[in-house]
Scaffold this active site. Sequence first.
Site, short mmCIF file in Angstrom:
data_model
loop_
_atom_site.label_atom_id
_atom_site.label_comp_id
_atom_site.label_asym_id
_atom_site.label_seq_id
_atom_site.Cartn_x
_atom_site.Cartn_y
_atom_site.Cartn_z
N ASP A 97 0.85 -1.19 0.00
CA ASP A 97 0.00 0.00 0.00
C ASP A 97 0.89 1.24 0.00
O ASP A 97 2.02 1.19 0.47
CB ASP A 97 -0.90 0.02 1.24
CG ASP A 97 -1.98 -1.05 1.19
OD1 ASP A 97 -2.43 -1.40 0.09
OD2 ASP A 97 -2.38 -1.52 2.27
N ASP A 117 -6.97 -1.08 -4.61
CA ASP A 117 -8.08 -0.68 -3.73
C ASP A 117 -8.99 0.33 -4.43
O ASP A 117 -10.22 0.24 -4.35
CB ASP A 117 -7.56 -0.08 -2.43
CG ASP A 117 -6.72 -1.05 -1.62
OD1 ASP A 117 -6.96 -2.27 -1.71
OD2 ASP A 117 -5.84 -0.58 -0.89
#
Length: 134
Positions: A97, A117
């Site tokens: 991330d 995401d």
Amino acid sequence: MRSLGIAAAVWAACAAARRGLENWPARTYGPVRFRPLWNRGAALGLPVGRRVLLPLSVLALSTAWLLRRRSPLGAGLVLGGGLSNLWERLCRGRVFDYVQFLRVPGRGKRYVFNLADFAIFTGVLALLRGRHGE
């Protein structure tokens, strides 16, 4: 077939972003911080093990595939983002991330996201809207 092409493009973009950002130092640009980190938790840091993650992923990806006529773009985004995150989780035991929003109220500013995401979120919205002409 359009959904599969979109999914492949999303997967490739997610892999390229990870390779390009993996060794970046944290940088802040206004309300957004690029903060590379490896996330061992599931969505929003939930501690979900492989025994639960795999069936949930199969269910979510199958649902997106079944709804592909409702929105080929939405299904492709969900499939590409979902498969990208699932692949990293299964192969590396974690997901990379790198985007954090600093002006989100409450505890929301602690979450860090990736391109997959965003693809999943956007794809789910498109599937819910059911836009045929994409």
